[in-house]
Design a protein around this motif. Structure first.
Motif, mmCIF file in Angstrom:
data_model
loop_
_atom_site.group_PDB
_atom_site.id
_atom_site.type_symbol
_atom_site.label_atom_id
_atom_site.label_comp_id
_atom_site.label_asym_id
_atom_site.label_seq_id
_atom_site.Cartn_x
_atom_site.Cartn_y
_atom_site.Cartn_z
ATOM 1 N N ARG A 1 18.599 -27.542 24.844
ATOM 2 C CA ARG A 1 17.774 -26.448 24.816
ATOM 3 C C ARG A 1 16.295 -26.657 24.001
ATOM 4 O O ARG A 1 15.388 -26.189 24.674
ATOM 5 C CB ARG A 1 18.406 -25.152 24.249
ATOM 6 N N LEU A 2 16.523 -27.314 23.096
ATOM 7 C CA LEU A 2 14.995 -27.730 22.452
ATOM 8 C C LEU A 2 14.091 -28.636 23.316
ATOM 9 O O LEU A 2 12.900 -28.408 23.237
ATOM 10 C CB LEU A 2 15.173 -28.375 21.110
ATOM 11 N N LEU A 3 14.821 -29.454 24.217
ATOM 12 C CA LEU A 3 14.080 -30.361 25.091
ATOM 13 C C LEU A 3 14.156 -29.908 26.543
ATOM 14 O O LEU A 3 14.208 -30.720 27.535
ATOM 15 C CB LEU A 3 14.558 -31.867 24.720
ATOM 16 N N ALA A 4 14.293 -28.672 26.810
ATOM 17 C CA ALA A 4 14.377 -27.787 27.966
ATOM 18 C C ALA A 4 13.139 -28.340 28.727
ATOM 19 O O ALA A 4 12.043 -28.485 28.348
ATOM 20 C CB ALA A 4 14.580 -26.513 27.964
ATOM 21 N N PRO A 5 13.167 -28.606 30.009
ATOM 22 C CA PRO A 5 11.836 -28.824 30.955
ATOM 23 C C PRO A 5 10.610 -27.896 30.346
ATOM 24 O O PRO A 5 9.550 -28.624 30.350
ATOM 25 C CB PRO A 5 12.194 -28.761 32.094
ATOM 26 N N ARG A 6 10.936 -26.707 30.482
ATOM 27 C CA ARG A 6 9.720 -26.032 30.194
ATOM 28 C C ARG A 6 9.113 -26.222 28.742
ATOM 29 O O ARG A 6 7.869 -25.981 28.612
ATOM 30 C CB ARG A 6 9.872 -24.412 30.560
ATOM 31 N N VAL A 7 10.152 -26.413 27.732
ATOM 32 C CA VAL A 7 9.700 -26.676 26.396
ATOM 33 C C VAL A 7 8.671 -28.102 26.448
ATOM 34 O O VAL A 7 7.815 -28.152 25.986
ATOM 35 C CB VAL A 7 10.671 -26.709 25.497
ATOM 36 N N VAL A 8 9.183 -28.900 27.155
ATOM 37 C CA VAL A 8 8.648 -30.316 27.174
ATOM 38 C C VAL A 8 7.177 -30.292 27.909
ATOM 39 O O VAL A 8 6.318 -30.720 27.343
ATOM 40 C CB VAL A 8 9.687 -31.363 27.866
#
Ligand code: HEM
Length: 176
Positions: free
Chosen positions: A10-17
């Motif tokens: 969740r922390l490195l979900a595509p939209r966050v990245v």
């Protein structure tokens, strides 16, 4: 039934990245055009040397992690890769501090301007690309999705190594 996603996923979900990549690129890009009234107050001339050492350390950690996985030492591989990531994050922070406080970019005055420009250009483009790639590779690695991790890692590893090594090369061409 679909598996619940882990905290790292969740922390490195595509939209966050992708959002993080956009913020970093926008921040670093903006820094080059900012007026630097406060620049001369603080001496940051040591930072390029520290940054080159961080890049060299990242390169050594990457190669060590690659050797570790060749010997199937997964925990060592993971720890070395996560340390390489931390090293690159610290580099990025200090790089941002340097370009905020330095009077302006250092110009190359050596004998190989074409070579310098092509190394610098490829370094910048790949540095932008490697940011989401490294985060997705770590995400698959920590999520134990081995097929996806292997497929992406085969690109991430050489490109990240290229960015780290050319970072040291650029420092050498500018300051040594
Ligand atoms: C951005 C960081 C990372 C990079 C660049 C990276 C790179 C690599 C590379 C190049 C391989 C060999 C692929 C091949 O067989 O051709 C590999 C394999 C592997 N990595 Fe990573 N790695 C990273 C982070 C991690 C993390 C955090 C873990 C967590 C445990 C991990 C676990 C593994 C495992 C288990 C394999 C073996 C996959 C298999 O062959 O089944 N890696 N990695």
């Amino acid at each position: 039934m679909e598996q619940p996603s882990s905290l790292v996923d969740r922390l490195l979900a595509p939209r966050v990245v992708y959002a993080l990549t956009f913020i970093v690129v926008a921040l670093v890009g903006t820094l080059h055009f900012l007026p630097k009234e406060w620049a001369s107050e603080i001496d940051v001339s040591v930072l390029p040397t520290i940054n080159a050492l961080l890049n060299a350390t990242a390169a050594i950690l990457l190669v060590s992690a690659f050797i570790a996985i060749r010997y199937r030492r997964i925990t060592i591989h993971r720890n070395l890769m996560l340390t390489a990531l931390m090293t690159s994050v610290v580099f990025l922070l200090l790089y941002t501090v340097y370009h905020t406080l330095s009077p302006g970019p250092t110009l190359y005055t050596g004998q190989y301007p074409m070579f310098y420009r092509s190394v610098l250009f490829s370094h910048i483009i790949l540095a932008v690309i490697i940011l989401p790639m490294a985060l997705f590779t770590v995400r698959h690695g920590l999520g134990d999705r081995r097929m996806e991790h292997r497929k992406l890692a085969r690109w991430t590893f050489p490109l990240w190594l290229y960015v780290s090594v050319t970072g040291v090369l650029i420092y050498g061409m500018l300051y040594l």
